[in-house]
Design a protein around this motif. Structure first.
Motif, PDB file in Angstrom:
ATOM      1  N   PHE A  40     -32.637  17.079  14.645  1.00  0.00           N
ATOM      2  CA  PHE A  40     -32.964  15.486  14.494  1.00  0.00           C
ATOM      3  C   PHE A  40     -32.893  15.082  13.027  1.00  0.00           C
ATOM      4  O   PHE A  40     -32.072  14.118  12.764  1.00  0.00           O
ATOM      5  N   ILE A  41     -33.593  15.937  12.158  1.00  0.00           N
ATOM      6  CA  ILE A  41     -33.595  15.564  10.688  1.00  0.00           C
ATOM      7  C   ILE A  41     -32.005  15.630  10.067  1.00  0.00           C
ATOM      8  O   ILE A  41     -31.897  14.702   9.482  1.00  0.00           O
ATOM      9  N   GLU A  42     -31.343  16.558  10.402  1.00  0.00           N
ATOM     10  CA  GLU A  42     -30.174  16.524   9.827  1.00  0.00           C
ATOM     11  C   GLU A  42     -29.074  15.721  10.345  1.00  0.00           C
ATOM     12  O   GLU A  42     -28.424  14.985   9.308  1.00  0.00           O
ATOM     13  N   ALA A  43     -29.094  15.232  11.593  1.00  0.00           N
ATOM     14  CA  ALA A  43     -28.315  14.392  12.006  1.00  0.00           C
ATOM     15  C   ALA A  43     -28.683  12.893  11.865  1.00  0.00           C
ATOM     16  O   ALA A  43     -27.796  12.023  11.416  1.00  0.00           O
ATOM     17  N   ARG A  44     -29.903  12.770  11.442  1.00  0.00           N
ATOM     18  CA  ARG A  44     -30.455  11.224  11.109  1.00  0.00           C
ATOM     19  C   ARG A  44     -30.017  11.141   9.502  1.00  0.00           C
ATOM     20  O   ARG A  44     -29.630  10.248   9.127  1.00  0.00           O
ATOM     21  N   ARG A  45     -30.175  12.302   8.755  1.00  0.00           N
ATOM     22  CA  ARG A  45     -29.564  12.063   7.374  1.00  0.00           C
ATOM     23  C   ARG A  45     -28.256  11.883   7.141  1.00  0.00           C
ATOM     24  O   ARG A  45     -27.972  11.145   6.292  1.00  0.00           O
ATOM     25  N   LYS A  46     -27.446  12.350   8.128  1.00  0.00           N
ATOM     26  CA  LYS A  46     -25.862  11.621   8.347  1.00  0.00           C
ATOM     27  C   LYS A  46     -25.734  10.550   9.047  1.00  0.00           C
ATOM     28  O   LYS A  46     -24.519  10.191   9.504  1.00  0.00           O
ATOM     29  N   ARG A  47     -26.663   9.685   9.544  1.00  0.00           N
ATOM     30  CA  ARG A  47     -26.576   8.485  10.002  1.00  0.00           C
ATOM     31  C   ARG A  47     -25.809   8.649  11.249  1.00  0.00           C
ATOM     32  O   ARG A  47     -25.178   7.746  11.543  1.00  0.00           O
ATOM     33  N   MET A  48     -26.301   9.646  12.067  1.00  0.00           N
ATOM     34  CA  MET A  48     -25.476   9.638  13.302  1.00  0.00           C
ATOM     35  C   MET A  48     -26.180   8.972  14.397  1.00  0.00           C
ATOM     36  O   MET A  48     -27.373   8.385  14.239  1.00  0.00           O
ATOM     37  N   ASP A  49     -25.470   8.772  15.591  1.00  0.00           N
ATOM     38  CA  ASP A  49     -25.935   7.901  16.737  1.00  0.00           C
ATOM     39  C   ASP A  49     -26.959   8.574  17.650  1.00  0.00           C
ATOM     40  O   ASP A  49     -26.753  10.037  17.306  1.00  0.00           O
ATOM     41  N   VAL A  50     -27.194   8.121  18.535  1.00  0.00           N
ATOM     42  CA  VAL A  50     -28.023   8.932  19.757  1.00  0.00           C
ATOM     43  C   VAL A  50     -27.354   9.970  20.287  1.00  0.00           C
ATOM     44  O   VAL A  50     -27.933  10.909  20.487  1.00  0.00           O
ATOM     45  N   VAL A  51     -26.029   9.798  20.226  1.00  0.00           N
ATOM     46  CA  VAL A  51     -25.222  11.079  20.919  1.00  0.00           C
ATOM     47  C   VAL A  51     -25.173  12.117  19.945  1.00  0.00           C
ATOM     48  O   VAL A  51     -25.224  13.313  20.333  1.00  0.00           O
ATOM     49  N   GLY A  52     -24.790  11.900  18.745  1.00  0.00           N
ATOM     50  CA  GLY A  52     -24.920  12.961  17.387  1.00  0.00           C
ATOM     51  C   GLY A  52     -26.234  13.558  17.262  1.00  0.00           C
ATOM     52  O   GLY A  52     -26.167  14.880  17.335  1.00  0.00           O
ATOM     53  N   MET A  69     -16.642  11.719  14.536  1.00  0.00           N
ATOM     54  CA  MET A  69     -16.632  10.475  14.726  1.00  0.00           C
ATOM     55  C   MET A  69     -17.451   9.868  15.843  1.00  0.00           C
ATOM     56  O   MET A  69     -18.172   8.905  15.755  1.00  0.00           O
ATOM     57  N   VAL A  70     -17.319  10.664  16.911  1.00  0.00           N
ATOM     58  CA  VAL A  70     -18.201  10.244  18.162  1.00  0.00           C
ATOM     59  C   VAL A  70     -19.414  10.413  18.022  1.00  0.00           C
ATOM     60  O   VAL A  70     -20.244   9.984  18.715  1.00  0.00           O
ATOM     61  N   PHE A  71     -19.848  11.043  17.034  1.00  0.00           N
ATOM     62  CA  PHE A  71     -21.471  11.099  16.677  1.00  0.00           C
ATOM     63  C   PHE A  71     -22.141  10.115  15.785  1.00  0.00           C
ATOM     64  O   PHE A  71     -23.191  10.125  15.577  1.00  0.00           O
ATOM     65  N   ARG A  72     -21.070   9.466  15.224  1.00  0.00           N
ATOM     66  CA  ARG A  72     -21.829   8.376  14.093  1.00  0.00           C
ATOM     67  C   ARG A  72     -21.290   7.024  14.228  1.00  0.00           C
ATOM     68  O   ARG A  72     -21.739   6.121  13.538  1.00  0.00           O
ATOM     69  N   ASP A  73     -20.074   6.836  15.175  1.00  0.00           N
ATOM     70  CA  ASP A  73     -19.704   5.379  15.413  1.00  0.00           C
ATOM     71  C   ASP A  73     -20.497   4.351  16.233  1.00  0.00           C
ATOM     72  O   ASP A  73     -20.258   3.150  16.064  1.00  0.00           O
ATOM     73  N   GLY A  74     -21.430   4.896  16.655  1.00  0.00           N
ATOM     74  CA  GLY A  74     -22.216   4.112  17.702  1.00  0.00           C
ATOM     75  C   GLY A  74     -21.557   3.695  18.619  1.00  0.00           C
ATOM     76  O   GLY A  74     -22.125   2.794  19.684  1.00  0.00           O
ATOM     77  N   LYS A  75     -20.413   3.744  19.046  1.00  0.00           N
ATOM     78  CA  LYS A  75     -19.337   3.383  20.136  1.00  0.00           C
ATOM     79  C   LYS A  75     -19.844   4.270  21.369  1.00  0.00           C
ATOM     80  O   LYS A  75     -20.134   5.459  21.333  1.00  0.00           O
TER      81      LYS A  75
END
Lengths: 208, 208, 208
Positions: free
Chosen positions: A26-38, C151-157
């Motif tokens: 969670f922490i790493e993915a948020r640092r990378k500004r990922m969306d919920v799928v990431g 891309m699929v983890f961060r573009d929010g689409k």
């Protein structure tokens, strides 16, 4: 409490170990500004990547998380509320507690890995490697997906080395008369204590 | 020397090929300032990653390094002394020698890969891909773990192409009357020579 | 046309879905200035990576592309002419058409994944994950090899989310009296339409 089956303790520890892995994702993915799928995927990989890689190398099926979809569902739900969750946890949980939970998880995962590898008749050195892989490759795969050089390969903290020592302790105990249960718990505890000691004294291994 | 079994030569070449792969990992891991855990892991992946990926795709077990834990132990020991080792080697070994050993390794790995894939009844084009994967994916996975775009995909050197040509030579020789041993050695030699020729004349393939 | 077997339509759609995946690899590999080896490999991974990962996790063999080497050969040939091909396509094919083909591919791949996972007796949530993995991990692995955060983890689409919804629709339809064929086509169509709708209205999911 008297009749509480001892499997409950293992299950509780298992859940904690998995959650600690997931939270690192969670922490790493948020640092990378990922969306919920990431956020979900990276947390899932951090929690289960090490055991999954071990099972693929050993050709074991079904995978742990396939048999226990409740863990996947739990991480899925937590991913939906990762943001407020992390903020809340940061207020009520100290860093010390996270390090302790992480050290417990390292011990459990590594000992589970070496034990499964010995059951699959792996040679001893390979079995010890499987233990370390189970303990650290969740974090390695998490960092690769997040496009980082894996932390565990460069921070010089003796994380993998604690797991390696404990795996060999388990292999040696297997040659003695002690019960397998005792060998498992002792080895996992030694890994956890070693990790906490090296953290307490901020020990580092040099570059070769 | 008369009674020396011919398996010795293969074993010696095999060790050299594995060591060349491992050293490429040592060098890359040190460039990334990794600690001893990273140096060992990256070297291990560079040496065995291609064959391991091939075996997972073909569902072959046990993996080569599981059956030969002595190679894993050897890389482990070398990782502990990687720094002085690389410095010493750079003084006594010329770049030419490293390129030759690497070209020998490419030929051996690729031909082993295509041969195993044909034994597993893969269609011909897939078998040739398995040969190339065995030859180059150690380096590809090494670069991914080190957070680099894989060198073999962008430097334009016809590394994979030499392996591809040699794999097809082996496939064609399989259709003739020549012995399998002869086909294996000839194809591996052709890959090695092609690689050395393209290195000697600094040949490049363009971007498509 | 009357006697054209209905399998032809599936084959045509399958080829289109694979080609769209491969083209996303061509474009990404060229952006990274890769040579022909990289262009082919990245395109291959983009086209087949999701299904391959699913099959490794489920321990299914032979892999799809092993049984259908004609697809590997097709991508190989296209990789050799990737540069003029992409330039030509950009002139004659609109972006809208690429998005539509990609959405069709997402629906087909995801539904194929969840269906295979249910056949392998996976629990429902895991089966839905396998569908999403089949649909999106070609792109994830493509981006990892190209040294990018996927891309699929961060573009929010809501790409993975459309696949997830369609997979659950298929799981629910399996519990009813409708035929499996109908369930497959309806679910794939719903994924494609959801993807096109979210694209049309440029919908985004927030960060958790």
């Amino acid at each position: 409490m008297k009749h509480m089956p001892h499997v409950s303790l293992i299950t509780v520890i298992e859940i904690i170990a998995i959650l600690v892995g997931a939270f690192s994702g969670f922490i790493e993915a948020r640092r990378k500004r990922m969306d919920v799928v990431g956020v979900f995927t990276v947390a899932f990989i951090a929690a289960f990547g090490g055991g999954t890689l071990r099972d693929i190398l050993l050709d074991r099926r079904p995978l742990f998380w396939v048999q226990h979809q409740e863990y996947a569902i739990l991480i899925f739900i937590l991913a939906l509320i990762a943001n407020p969750l992390i903020r809340t946890l940061r207020q009520i949980v100290s860093e010390r507690l996270i390090v302790i939970a992480d050290a417990v998880g390292l011990g459990l995962f590594a000992v589970a890995g070496v034990s499964l590898a010995l059951t699959a008749n792996m040679p001893l050195f390979i079995a010890s490697m499987m233990g370390v892989i189970t303990g650290i490759f969740g974090g390695v795969l998490r960092d690769i997906v997040c496009n980082e050089v894996p932390m565990v390969f460069r921070d010089g903290k003796p994380y993998a080395i604690c797991a390696f020592i404990g795996c060999w302790l388990y292999i040696l105990l297997q040659r003695t008369n002690v019960s397998d249960d005792f060998a498992l718990w002792l080895s996992a505890t030694v890994i956890t204590l070693l990790r906490l000691l090296t953290w307490k004294f901020d020990m580092r291994v040099g570059r070769p």
